[in-house]
Each structure stands twice: as structure tokens, then as C-alpha cells.
Scaffold this active site. Structure first.
Site, PDB file in Angstrom:
ATOM      1  N   ASP A   1       0.884  -1.165   0.000  1.00 43.10           N
ATOM      2  CA  ASP A   1       0.000   0.000   0.000  1.00 43.10           C
ATOM      3  C   ASP A   1       0.921   1.214   0.000  1.00 43.10           C
ATOM      4  O   ASP A   1       1.585   1.506   1.004  1.00 43.10           O
ATOM      5  CB  ASP A   1      -0.880  -0.014   1.246  1.00 43.10           C
ATOM      6  CG  ASP A   1      -1.763   1.227   1.367  1.00 43.10           C
ATOM      7  OD1 ASP A   1      -1.624   2.152   0.538  1.00 43.10           O
ATOM      8  OD2 ASP A   1      -2.588   1.279   2.300  1.00 43.10           O
ATOM      9  N   ILE A   2       1.005   1.927  -1.120  1.00 45.09           N
ATOM     10  CA  ILE A   2       1.979   3.014  -1.229  1.00 45.09           C
ATOM     11  C   ILE A   2       1.674   4.173  -0.292  1.00 45.09           C
ATOM     12  O   ILE A   2       2.548   5.002  -0.030  1.00 45.09           O
ATOM     13  CB  ILE A   2       2.102   3.534  -2.683  1.00 45.09           C
ATOM     14  CG1 ILE A   2       0.801   4.183  -3.163  1.00 45.09           C
ATOM     15  CG2 ILE A   2       2.566   2.431  -3.623  1.00 45.09           C
ATOM     16  CD1 ILE A   2       0.952   4.916  -4.485  1.00 45.09           C
TER      17      ILE A   2
ATOM     18  N   ASN B   1       3.389   2.461 -10.871  1.00 45.82           N
ATOM     19  CA  ASN B   1       2.113   2.409 -11.580  1.00 45.82           C
ATOM     20  C   ASN B   1       0.903   2.677 -10.680  1.00 45.82           C
ATOM     21  O   ASN B   1      -0.142   3.092 -11.165  1.00 45.82           O
ATOM     22  CB  ASN B   1       1.967   1.030 -12.242  1.00 45.82           C
ATOM     23  CG  ASN B   1       0.602   0.830 -12.872  1.00 45.82           C
ATOM     24  OD1 ASN B   1       0.298   1.392 -13.913  1.00 45.82           O
ATOM     25  ND2 ASN B   1      -0.242   0.028 -12.218  1.00 45.82           N
TER      26      ASN B   1
ATOM     27  N   TYR C   1      -6.927  14.750 -10.332  1.00 47.83           N
ATOM     28  CA  TYR C   1      -6.080  13.721 -10.931  1.00 47.83           C
ATOM     29  C   TYR C   1      -4.950  14.361 -11.741  1.00 47.83           C
ATOM     30  O   TYR C   1      -3.780  13.981 -11.623  1.00 47.83           O
ATOM     31  CB  TYR C   1      -6.925  12.805 -11.827  1.00 47.83           C
ATOM     32  CG  TYR C   1      -6.136  11.700 -12.487  1.00 47.83           C
ATOM     33  CD1 TYR C   1      -5.726  10.588 -11.763  1.00 47.83           C
ATOM     34  CD2 TYR C   1      -5.816  11.761 -13.844  1.00 47.83           C
ATOM     35  CE1 TYR C   1      -5.009   9.557 -12.364  1.00 47.83           C
ATOM     36  CE2 TYR C   1      -5.096  10.742 -14.453  1.00 47.83           C
ATOM     37  CZ  TYR C   1      -4.704   9.646 -13.710  1.00 47.83           C
ATOM     38  OH  TYR C   1      -3.978   8.634 -14.307  1.00 47.83           O
TER      39      TYR C   1
END
Length: 276
Positions: free
Chosen positions: A66-67, A94, A195
């Protein structure tokens, strides 16, 4: 597990979509010459996708990741240190998220969550894993054309394009989130795309990392996979498949290191250098 003589590759956010296709293509390309890590927050969800690849005769490795969790990121770092002599040859960043157009959450929350995941999560991984990338290594950042520099004011365009340290980029990202909390992002010189802003930060950070790692002979390449069919982007409107999106990622990872260094800090799409 031993990685003696093998290339070690980590693909974040890779149990489905573009990341899954990157893992598949890299496993096909390298065979037993590389250990390619599929990563996901949930091992149970990833298991069927691992089995799909193994049914094709491929042999990916798996690590939970989990980044947005520093504990999770440090656990992955410890795994690489323990199992691969603290050596990571390729990092494919990614993992990411986006709110859908129909989302009902206020923009202030969308900005906070998206920047937290896509920008600060990216920094978590970079801080932990870039020190493990040796001379001849490569980092590929799966960004987006939505992260275009022109979406911010000339002041921020100059600040981000000329940044020499991560703190400069982080300052801009924090200003965007703060402005979004007040509903004043446009007046403050930012776009209305959470985003797009998060990917702008990711690209700017990648350019800084390219400058910082040049002396270590490590390349950092930013790219746009295009609008691809996925859970995040939808399945009907995007014209490209996830495999189409993965193509340029794999092209960048598998080119010669001389080519990678020539492209370090630059932005790519469709196997070509592109404008940012």
C-alpha cells in the site's frame, strides 16, 4: 528465494489493469532472468491474477504493498534487502487512483485524497526504494497526459519545470490542496482536475529524481499510457486496452541503459518522446 544473477523488478499497483499487463509482458520478456513483483494491497484479491499468469507458464513473485502506508512500503524495502541483497534494478511506479466523473465527494476531498495517493504515495515509494537502485537501474513513472504543465499558472510552470529538489514540488502540491479546501483552486493558479494535478506533481518529482540520480547512472523516465479500459477509467469509452497502455512502459524498461539515460527526466507516450 534468491535473486543471484537475476534482474529484480517491482511494479506497484499491478494485480489488474495496466500494471498487470506490465507484469505479464516483463515476465514474458525476461523469463527466468528476472524476478518480477506483482504488488497489491490485498493478497487475496491478487491471487486469481497470479494464478492466471502461472497458468501461462509465467512465474511472477508477489508482495503486499500500500503506497500510502509507510509501514507497508518499509516492509517491501525490507523484503528486497533480505531476499535480493538490497538491490532493485527496475521500479515501475504504476499505483494510482482517480475519482470518477460521477463522484459525489466534494472537490476538496477529491483533491486531498488524490494528491495523498498519487503524489505522496509516490514519494513514499521513492524515498524507500530509490536508494536500492544501483548504477544501470531504471525507474519508470506511469503518469498521464492529464499531468500537463500548462494546467497551472506561469509562476507554477516555472517553479515545477525548474525544480531541483522535491520540497519545491511538494510546496506546490500542498498549495493546490489548501486552495481546493477553500474552493479557490482556479483563482490560485491551479486546474480543476485533482487527478491532473496529482500526476503533474508525479512528473515534476520524476524530473527532480532524474537530476538527483544522474550521478549514480540511474535513469528516471516519465510516461503516459494513454486512455485505457480499466476499472479506474471505465470499460466502454477508452479506446485502448490495458495491454496497449503497458506497451510503452515495457519498451522503456527493456531499452538499453544508454537509451534510458538519454531519455532520463523526459516524458514519453506511444514509444516516443513527447511534450510535457
Amino acid at each position: 528465494m534468491s535473486s543471484a544473477g537475476k534482474r529484480v523488478i517491482v511494479v506497484t499497483g499491478s494485480y489488474k489493469g495496466i500494471g498487470f499487463e506490465v507484469v505479464r509482458l516483463l515476465c514474458e520478456h525476461y523469463g527466468d532472468r528476472a524476478t518480477v513483483y506483482m504488488t497489491a494491497r490485498d493478497a487475496t484479491r491478487a491471487q486469481p491474477y497470479m494464478e492466471q499468469l502461472k497458468a501461462k507458464g509465467l512465474n511472477p513473485a508477489f508482495a503486499e504493498l500500500d503506497i500510502t502506508s509507510k509501514d507497508s512500503v518499509m516492509a517491501l524495502k525490507a523484503l528486497i534487502e533480505r531476499e535480493h541483497n538490497a538491490t532493485l534494478h527496475s521500479l515501475i511506479n504504476n499505483a494510482g487512483m482517480a475519482y470518477k466523473q460521477a463522484a459525489t465527494e466534494p472537490f476538496s476531498q477529491q483533491a486531498q485524497d488524490t494528491v495523498h495517493n498519487n503524489y505522496f504515495g509516490h514519494l513514499n515509494i521513492s524515498d524507500a526504494l530509490l536508494p536500492l537502485v544501483p548504477s544501470g537501474g531504471v525507474v519508470v513513472n506511469v503518469a498521464s497526459g492529464a499531468g500537463q504543465l500548462s494546467q497551472v499558472s506561469p509562476q507554477y510552470q516555472k517553479q515545477l519545470s525548474e525544480a531541483d529538489n522535491i520540497d519545491t514540488v511538494t510546496e506546490v502540491m500542498n498549495k493546490f490542496v489548501a486552495a481546493a479546501q477553500k474552493g479557490e483552486q482556479k483563482q490560485a493558479g491551479f486546474s480543476n482536475s485533482a487527478y491532473g494535478m496529482s500526476k503533474l506533481g508525479m512528473i515534476a518529482a520524476g524530473r527532480v529524481h532524474a537530476k538527483q540520480l544522474a550521478g549514480r547512472n540511474v535513469a528516471v523516465l516519465n510516461m503516459c499510457p494513454g486512455w485505457c479500459k480499466s476499472d479506474m477509467a471505465g470499460w466502454e469509452r477508452p479506446p485502448k486496452t490495458a495491454a496497449d497502455g503497458a506497451d510503452t512502459v515495457v519498451w522503456l524498461e527493456t531499452m538499453t541503459h544508454e537509451q534510458q539515460m538519454k531519455g532520463s527526466g523526459k516524458f514519453f507516450r506511444e514509444r516516443s518522446e513527447s511534450t510535457w
